[in-house]
Design an enzyme around this catalytic site. Structure first.
Site, PDB file in Angstrom:
ATOM      1  N   HIS A 457      -2.437  41.288  90.346  1.00  0.00           N
ATOM      2  CA  HIS A 457      -1.483  40.399  89.998  1.00  0.00           C
ATOM      3  C   HIS A 457      -0.661  39.961  91.078  1.00  0.00           C
ATOM      4  CE1 HIS A 457      -0.704  40.719  85.406  1.00  0.00           C
ATOM      5  NE2 HIS A 457      -1.597  39.868  85.810  1.00  0.00           N
ATOM      6  N   GLU A 458      -0.440  38.927  91.675  1.00  0.00           N
ATOM      7  CA  GLU A 458       0.741  38.535  92.878  1.00  0.00           C
ATOM      8  C   GLU A 458       0.270  39.027  94.250  1.00  0.00           C
ATOM      9  OE1 GLU A 458       2.012  35.938  92.124  1.00  0.00           O
ATOM     10  OE2 GLU A 458       2.324  36.410  89.686  1.00  0.00           O
ATOM     11  N   GLY A 459      -1.265  39.039  94.255  1.00  0.00           N
ATOM     12  CA  GLY A 459      -1.562  39.514  95.865  1.00  0.00           C
ATOM     13  C   GLY A 459      -2.282  41.027  95.506  1.00  0.00           C
TER      14      GLY A 459
END
Length: 608
Positions: A457-459
């Protein structure tokens, strides 16, 4: 000890959040108002979230050809959350907010994340609206952001594409100026977008009357070609339903279509979508192309989007922390009640003796203490970062700038460390349950599945590590790292004054020195390929150093004295455990960093 007791100690005894009420922005508040917020959130989480966590895991979102179907509980939970005012908790009174410190808002969200992380608590909606409050026009703020804060509309972030993944420089979604009568729309410079976006959380649902997508796209140059790299990226507001300047729906569906639902390992209660923009399924004024309104200036979209991305990364870190905490509490309860086996005495085991509860076994205590040290250490880090946000926004200029620099350095750790080590905590929670742990009779297998998404998630982990070693610790000549070292040394100096903590102070000082030396050694040749080849081990060591610092700083808030209440005994034991069992691991990680070991980078593809 329960979550509320832990939060109270970290907020009031350690971070001294009550002192924030002396600042003009928070002057109307007191510990009583903060506690009232926690009471409300705890009740909603208990009544609307926790009972339906398994339901959301089993009844995955489905598309009936017209709309996405979610369990009834999802709508009821969302409505209760929106009605609580938590979507705008930190916003100004003038726009319906409560002007709560972000520290308090962040702590309040822990109840929802622990009760049902995939039920959601508006993380992307709030991040979307916060971005617009900084980079949007006044009309974009009033029409889009305020309706998101109220809960009437929800928001997303649309970055990745099927062919590009996390490589944003390779996105090909195009945005061309709309040549029609609305090219100078009061809502912003109007464009037509065409492209595909992947992995869009909450990209399609019926929980709100509108969904506001923030979309990264490239504006073609004069020759009609897209500018390569990230320089050509711009940011656009693309609502699912078109609206007027008063924030009312026009009845016109924008050209945004659901292409498919991703069926995930965990977080199944949150729809995850592939969206097609401008494919012509819902043509606007007879033309294909999704209507989008430019945010900020052309070609500056990525810098705008980082406002939301960094907020989301800390949010993922908190979600990971609370999933770990949920598993810890579940396995602790199980260990206290499950009889099995007998203790080993000087002469071995005596089968004639009754069975003992498994919490009496040393190895079960090891696994519980590991979880406690990971999860409560991570919670301290997330709340510390939240406190830095308040300092950045309401502190004196010098302190605000220091807080900003520290957040830059700590954000990759706040996202990555809990997502890796609280996953390990969830794995240990399964282990404590034994065979029952991997059945659906107990919740710990779901917690592990939900948790596994957070390292992506998110990178991903690799992206966070490259950001930390490649940018954050060397930015401004290493100023952020220097400020972090000053804070860590401040904790060490205080700890040395208390003999019971001298061992930890010396160990932390050694770890700080090792990390500093490894940072220099990694960049000794100035070759980024050599420096970043072992970025993930560097981040693991850096994160362990930071969590060790958190634990020592937390321990210093415990009054000196021989007789401690059980909660403090537990915190001191977790501190001792982390320093003796975990911090020594950093040597192995940093060895390959310092030597710029090329074992992985030099491995020929065909040798795999």
């Amino acid at each position: 000890m329960g979550l509320r007791h832990t939060l109270d100690f970290l907020l009031y005894d350690w971070l001294r959040a009550g002192e924030l009420t002396s600042r003009s922005r928070f002057a109307d508040h007191s510990r009583e108002t903060f506690d009232a917020v926690f009471d409300t959130c705890e009740r909603i989480a208990r009544e609307k979230y926790a009972p339906f966590n398994r339901t959301l895991d089993i009844e995955e979102p489905r598309f009936d050809g017209e709309k996405v179907i979610l369990p009834k509980a999802s709508k009821e939970a969302y409505d209760a959350f929106a009605a609580s005012g938590m979507l705008s908790a930190a916003q100004d009174y003038e726009i319906g907010g409560m002007q709560l410190p972000y520290t308090v808002e962040s702590a309040a969200h822990t109840f929802f994340a622990m009760a049902s992380v995939s039920m959601g608590s508006g993380m992307l909606t709030v991040g979307n609206a916060n971005l617009l409050m900084v980079h949007g026009t006044e009309l974009q703020k009033s029409v889009f952001a305020l309706n998101e804060f109220s809960g009437r509309w929800s928001g997303t972030m649309c970055l990745s594409e099927p062919q590009a993944g996390s490589s944003l420089s390779d996105i090909v979604t195009r945005a061309v100026p709309d040549g029609g009568d609305f090219a100078s729309d009061p809502l912003g410079a109007r464009y037509r977008l065409k492209g595909n976006k992947m992995w869009i959380s909450a990209g399609e649902h019926e929980l709100t009357e509108n969904i506001i997508h923030l979309v990264l796209a490239k504006i073609p140059g004069p020759d009609g070609k897209l500018i390569p790299g990230t320089r050509g990226i711009s940011l656009f507001i693309v609502p699912k339903q078109l609206v007027d300047t008063q924030g009312q729906l026009t009845g016109v569906r924008n050209d945004v279509a659901l292409a498919g639902l991703n069926h995930k390992l965990g977080w199944r209660g949150t729809t995850n979508t592939l969206l097609n923009f401008g494919e012509g399924k819902f043509p606007v004024q007879g033309q294909a192309g999704a209507i989008g309104y430019l945010v900020g200036r052309p070609h500056e979209g990525l810098s705008c989007m980082f406002h939301m991305m960094n907020e989301a990364r800390i949010g993922v870190g908190m979600a990971a922390t609370m999933l770990g905490m949920a598993g810890y509490h579940a396995s602790l309860d199980y260990a206290k009640n499950r009889p099995q086996g007998r203790l080993v005495g000087p002469s071995g085991k005596d089968a004639s003796q009754p069975q003992v509860r498994i919490i009496e076994h040393a190895d079960i205590k090891r696994m519980l203490l590991t979880q406690k040290s990971y999860c409560e250490g991570a919670l301290a880090l997330e709340l510390y970062c939240a406190r830095l946000v308040d300092e950045q926004h309401t502190g004196e200029p010098g302190a605000a700038n220091e807080a900003r620099m520290l957040l830059e350095v700590l954000t990759p750790i706040a996202k990555s460390w809990p997502s890796e080590w609280c996953l390990e905590a969830n794995s240990l929670a399964i282990q404590i349950h034994g065979g029952y742990g991997y059945t659906r009779d107990f919740p710990v297998e779901q917690y592990w599945r939900d948790q596994r998404l957070n390292m992506i998630h998110e990178g991903t982990h690799g992206i966070q590590a490259a950001d930390l070693l490649g940018r954050k610790v060397v930015m401004a000549g290493g100023e952020g790292l220097r400020m972090l070292a000053l804070r860590i040394n401040g904790t060490i100096e205080r700890a040395i004054q208390r003999p019971e903590f001298a061992e930890y102070a010396n160990a932390l000082g050694g770890a700080l020195q090792q990390v500093g030396a490894a940072t220099k050694a990694a960049w000794a040749t100035g070759d980024a390929r050599e420096a970043l080849a072992n970025a993930v081990p560097y981040m693991q060591a850096f994160g362990h150093m930071v969590i060790a610092w958190m634990w020592l700083d937390v321990a210093l808030s415990i009054p000196a004295g021989a007789a401690q209440p059980p909660a403090h005994v537990g915190r001191l034991a977790a501190t001792r455990f982390f320093y003796r069992y975990e911090l020594p691991k950093i040597g192995a990680w940093l060895n390959v960093v310092s030597s710029r070991d090329a074992t992985c980078a030099d491995m020929p593809e065909e040798a795999f």
